[in-house]
Design a protein around this motif. Sequence first.
Motif, PDB file in Angstrom:
ATOM      1  N   GLU A 163      50.705  42.796  32.616  1.00 20.97           N
ATOM      2  CA  GLU A 163      50.397  43.495  33.876  1.00 20.97           C
ATOM      3  C   GLU A 163      49.021  43.073  34.381  1.00 20.97           C
ATOM      4  OE1 GLU A 163      51.039  47.543  32.625  1.00 20.97           O
ATOM      5  OE2 GLU A 163      53.222  47.350  32.846  1.00 20.97           O
ATOM      6  N   GLY A 164      48.083  42.886  33.465  1.00 19.39           N
ATOM      7  CA  GLY A 164      46.760  42.392  33.848  1.00 19.39           C
ATOM      8  C   GLY A 164      46.845  40.989  34.438  1.00 19.39           C
ATOM      9  N   ALA A 165      47.726  40.156  33.888  1.00 21.33           N
ATOM     10  CA  ALA A 165      47.922  38.803  34.417  1.00 21.33           C
ATOM     11  C   ALA A 165      48.515  38.845  35.822  1.00 21.33           C
ATOM     12  CB  ALA A 165      48.810  37.979  33.479  1.00 21.33           C
ATOM     13  N   VAL A 166      49.401  39.801  36.058  1.00 19.25           N
ATOM     14  CA  VAL A 166      49.963  39.984  37.398  1.00 19.25           C
ATOM     15  C   VAL A 166      48.855  40.399  38.358  1.00 19.25           C
ATOM     16  CG1 VAL A 166      51.521  41.374  38.812  1.00 19.25           C
ATOM     17  CG2 VAL A 166      52.310  40.500  36.597  1.00 19.25           C
ATOM     18  N   ASN A 167      48.075  41.385  37.970  1.00 23.72           N
ATOM     19  CA  ASN A 167      46.986  41.877  38.821  1.00 23.72           C
ATOM     20  C   ASN A 167      45.939  40.814  39.100  1.00 23.72           C
ATOM     21  OD1 ASN A 167      48.225  44.393  38.942  1.00 23.72           O
ATOM     22  ND2 ASN A 167      47.033  45.212  37.232  1.00 23.72           N
ATOM     23  N   ALA A 168      45.746  39.898  38.156  1.00 31.63           N
ATOM     24  CA  ALA A 168      44.758  38.838  38.330  1.00 31.63           C
ATOM     25  C   ALA A 168      45.337  37.630  39.111  1.00 31.63           C
ATOM     26  CB  ALA A 168      44.249  38.368  36.975  1.00 31.63           C
ATOM     27  N   THR A 183      53.865  25.736  36.184  1.00 27.87           N
ATOM     28  CA  THR A 183      54.513  24.432  36.111  1.00 27.87           C
ATOM     29  C   THR A 183      56.029  24.546  36.172  1.00 27.87           C
ATOM     30  OG1 THR A 183      52.690  23.530  34.811  1.00 27.87           O
ATOM     31  CG2 THR A 183      54.791  22.354  34.675  1.00 27.87           C
ATOM     32  N   HIS A 184      56.570  25.565  35.535  1.00 28.65           N
ATOM     33  CA  HIS A 184      58.022  25.710  35.435  1.00 28.65           C
ATOM     34  C   HIS A 184      58.583  26.760  36.389  1.00 28.65           C
ATOM     35  CE1 HIS A 184      58.098  22.982  32.047  1.00 28.65           C
ATOM     36  NE2 HIS A 184      57.037  23.613  31.585  1.00 28.65           N
ATOM     37  N   GLY A 185      57.743  27.271  37.285  1.00 31.52           N
ATOM     38  CA  GLY A 185      58.209  28.234  38.281  1.00 31.52           C
ATOM     39  C   GLY A 185      58.762  29.518  37.682  1.00 31.52           C
ATOM     40  N   VAL A 186      58.127  30.008  36.635  1.00 26.74           N
ATOM     41  CA  VAL A 186      58.593  31.208  35.953  1.00 26.74           C
ATOM     42  C   VAL A 186      58.020  32.440  36.662  1.00 26.74           C
ATOM     43  CG1 VAL A 186      58.661  32.445  33.759  1.00 26.74           C
ATOM     44  CG2 VAL A 186      58.712  29.943  33.778  1.00 26.74           C
ATOM     45  N   THR A 187      58.894  33.345  37.030  1.00 24.54           N
ATOM     46  CA  THR A 187      58.484  34.551  37.751  1.00 24.54           C
ATOM     47  C   THR A 187      58.057  35.653  36.796  1.00 24.54           C
ATOM     48  OG1 THR A 187      60.702  35.514  37.706  1.00 24.54           O
ATOM     49  CG2 THR A 187      60.168  34.042  39.575  1.00 24.54           C
ATOM     50  N   LYS A 188      57.325  36.610  37.337  1.00 23.80           N
ATOM     51  CA  LYS A 188      56.910  37.745  36.506  1.00 23.80           C
ATOM     52  C   LYS A 188      58.117  38.514  35.996  1.00 23.80           C
ATOM     53  CE  LYS A 188      56.153  40.890  40.378  1.00 23.80           C
ATOM     54  NZ  LYS A 188      55.186  41.612  41.178  1.00 23.80           N
ATOM     55  N   HIS A 240      45.595  33.238  28.816  1.00 31.00           N
ATOM     56  CA  HIS A 240      44.250  32.683  28.695  1.00 31.00           C
ATOM     57  C   HIS A 240      44.152  31.255  29.230  1.00 31.00           C
ATOM     58  CE1 HIS A 240      42.599  36.067  26.445  1.00 31.00           C
ATOM     59  NE2 HIS A 240      43.781  36.138  25.869  1.00 31.00           N
ATOM     60  N   GLY A 241      45.221  30.779  29.851  1.00 32.65           N
ATOM     61  CA  GLY A 241      45.240  29.427  30.398  1.00 32.65           C
ATOM     62  C   GLY A 241      45.668  29.409  31.848  1.00 32.65           C
ATOM     63  N   ASP A 242      45.344  30.491  32.561  1.00 35.95           N
ATOM     64  CA  ASP A 242      45.625  30.578  33.996  1.00 35.95           C
ATOM     65  C   ASP A 242      47.114  30.394  34.317  1.00 35.95           C
ATOM     66  OD1 ASP A 242      44.672  31.124  36.565  1.00 35.95           O
ATOM     67  OD2 ASP A 242      44.550  28.986  37.066  1.00 35.95           O
ATOM     68  N   GLY A 243      47.978  30.808  33.387  1.00 38.91           N
ATOM     69  CA  GLY A 243      49.417  30.770  33.634  1.00 38.91           C
ATOM     70  C   GLY A 243      49.979  29.368  33.774  1.00 38.91           C
ATOM     71  N   HIS A 244      49.344  28.382  33.107  1.00 41.71           N
ATOM     72  CA  HIS A 244      49.697  26.969  33.319  1.00 41.71           C
ATOM     73  C   HIS A 244      51.194  26.687  33.146  1.00 41.71           C
ATOM     74  CE1 HIS A 244      48.914  27.201  28.966  1.00 41.71           C
ATOM     75  NE2 HIS A 244      49.826  26.246  28.866  1.00 41.71           N
ATOM     76  N   SER A 245      51.803  27.165  32.099  1.00 38.59           N
ATOM     77  CA  SER A 245      53.221  26.867  31.852  1.00 38.59           C
ATOM     78  C   SER A 245      54.112  27.646  32.824  1.00 38.59           C
ATOM     79  CB  SER A 245      53.580  27.208  30.403  1.00 38.59           C
ATOM     80  OG  SER A 245      54.929  26.914  30.146  1.00 38.59           O
ATOM     81  N   TRP A 246      53.750  28.877  33.115  1.00 35.66           N
ATOM     82  CA  TRP A 246      54.536  29.673  34.062  1.00 35.66           C
ATOM     83  C   TRP A 246      54.561  28.987  35.426  1.00 35.66           C
ATOM     84  CZ3 TRP A 246      51.301  34.531  32.535  1.00 35.66           C
ATOM     85  CH2 TRP A 246      51.751  35.036  31.319  1.00 35.66           C
TER      86      TRP A 246
END
Length: 192
Positions: free
Chosen positions: A183-188, A152-157, A144-150
């Motif tokens: 999966e929805g976050a990946v698709n988005a 910032t820290h280069g975290v992969t799916k 719900h935060g546009d993947g901000h932490s992922w």
Amino acid sequence: MEHIEKILEFIVEIEKLKDVQRKTKPVGLERFENSAEHSWHVCLTALMLKDYANEEIDINRVIKMLLIHDLGEIDAGDTIVYAGQTTEYKAEEEAGISRLLSILPGFMADEFIELWREFEAGETADACFAKAIDRVPPLLHNIHGDGHSWRTHGVTKEKVFSVNQRIEAGSKDLWSVMRGKLEGAVNAGILK
């Protein structure tokens, strides 16, 4: 009276958890969450999702685990789960939890250190569920935060799915729903 004094000393000392900044931002906010907020959030999450545990759990024990599981961060600080935790960090966290709990009367300290160790081992039904629940709020923060932490820290799916699959050990139903959200976050395009 001496026991009450010790408990009050502990209560004052754990105030420091409010100053430990985490790596995710609460939904809709621009600031980072602190570890005390996280503890509250995971406890309420556990209470709301208790009926979806794979096995019968004692929700009071689960909540106790979740309330104390991050206290060691007062001394060790917070690390992002996706970076992995070194043996040095885990030792520092355990030393911190031991220091804090040593403030309490012995009978209380013993109970809480055993619950912390049980959580860390993640082998009992209560610990598996607690560890599963511990993963939920940070995922929702990112989803719900546009993947901000992922980002910032280069975290992969791949890393997100790999680390968070442990939710399934505590609740297959919850993992099914969370996997769908990921999966929805990946698709988005939120999680790459």
